[in-house]
Design a protein around this motif. Structure first.
Motif, PDB file in Angstrom:
ATOM      1  N   UNK A   1      -3.744   5.467   4.631  1.00  0.00           N
ATOM      2  CA  UNK A   1      -3.372   4.082   4.493  1.00  0.00           C
ATOM      3  C   UNK A   1      -1.889   3.921   4.176  1.00  0.00           C
ATOM      4  N   UNK A   2      -1.321   4.947   3.591  1.00  0.00           N
ATOM      5  CA  UNK A   2       0.074   4.821   3.185  1.00  0.00           C
ATOM      6  C   UNK A   2       1.005   4.689   4.387  1.00  0.00           C
TER       7      UNK A   2
ATOM      8  N   UNK B   1      -2.998  -3.227   3.171  1.00  0.00           N
ATOM      9  CA  UNK B   1      -3.142  -1.779   3.285  1.00  0.00           C
ATOM     10  C   UNK B   1      -2.524  -1.060   2.088  1.00  0.00           C
ATOM     11  N   UNK B   2      -1.428  -1.586   1.537  1.00  0.00           N
ATOM     12  CA  UNK B   2      -0.827  -0.971   0.355  1.00  0.00           C
ATOM     13  C   UNK B   2      -1.746  -1.102  -0.849  1.00  0.00           C
ATOM     14  N   UNK B   3      -2.370  -2.259  -1.028  1.00  0.00           N
ATOM     15  CA  UNK B   3      -3.312  -2.431  -2.136  1.00  0.00           C
ATOM     16  C   UNK B   3      -4.546  -1.560  -1.958  1.00  0.00           C
ATOM     17  N   UNK B   4      -5.022  -1.430  -0.729  1.00  0.00           N
ATOM     18  CA  UNK B   4      -6.186  -0.585  -0.472  1.00  0.00           C
ATOM     19  C   UNK B   4      -5.844   0.886  -0.691  1.00  0.00           C
ATOM     20  N   UNK B   5      -4.641   1.301  -0.335  1.00  0.00           N
ATOM     21  CA  UNK B   5      -4.232   2.698  -0.520  1.00  0.00           C
ATOM     22  C   UNK B   5      -4.167   3.060  -1.999  1.00  0.00           C
ATOM     23  N   UNK B   6      -3.867   2.093  -2.867  1.00  0.00           N
ATOM     24  CA  UNK B   6      -3.840   2.369  -4.304  1.00  0.00           C
ATOM     25  C   UNK B   6      -5.247   2.540  -4.869  1.00  0.00           C
ATOM     26  N   UNK B   7      -6.229   1.867  -4.274  1.00  0.00           N
ATOM     27  CA  UNK B   7      -7.596   1.910  -4.794  1.00  0.00           C
ATOM     28  C   UNK B   7      -8.372   3.141  -4.361  1.00  0.00           C
TER      29      UNK B   7
END
Length: 132
Positions: free
Chosen positions: A1-2, A50-56
């Motif tokens: 995702x990153x 996508x950035x928020x999902x990559x953190x989770x």
């Protein structure tokens, strides 16, 4: 995702810059200017999501620069190989495009059938309240 989030977040300022240049150059022609500003917004929203999902979630094999193909083996999601809804969506999409060529009423029927097929596909595994 990153990688995907960085791609979209790096493209968003480019689209904003192009929208401003196009706007000044065309004396704020409404269709092109609004389309470029909407493209900027879409790239920024997708990149932010996508950035928020990559953190989770944990890092995927695609995010590892030294990752191997074997690391991506296994189940990739929940798919119904016996589902007939994709066929219904494809047939209704064909009706929409046929309607563009022959008559608008056929396109209207295709849109209604596409909405029904999309709802059927989304709720295929739902068998009541809170079903999984």
């Amino acid at each position: 995702m990153k990688v995907e989030s960085r791609l979209h977040l790096f493209l968003a300022p480019f689209f904003l810059l192009m929208a401003l240049i196009y706007g000044f150059w065309s004396r704020w022609e409404p269709v092109g200017s609004s389309a470029l500003f909407l493209t900027f917004g879409l790239a920024a929203m997708i990149g932010g999501y996508l950035a928020l999902t990559a953190k989770r979630i944990d890092d995927r094999p695609e995010d590892d620069p030294d990752g191997l193909i074997e690391q991506g083996a296994g189940d990739q999601g929940v798919y119904a190989p016996w589902s007939w809804w994709p066929l219904a969506i494809g047939a209704s999409s064909a009706l929409v495009f046929l309607g563009l060529a022959i008559g608008w009423w056929i396109a209207g029927v295709g849109v209604v059938l596409a909405m029904v097929a999309t709802v059927g596909w989304v709720f295929e595994f739902s068998r009541g309240q809170h079903a999984h």
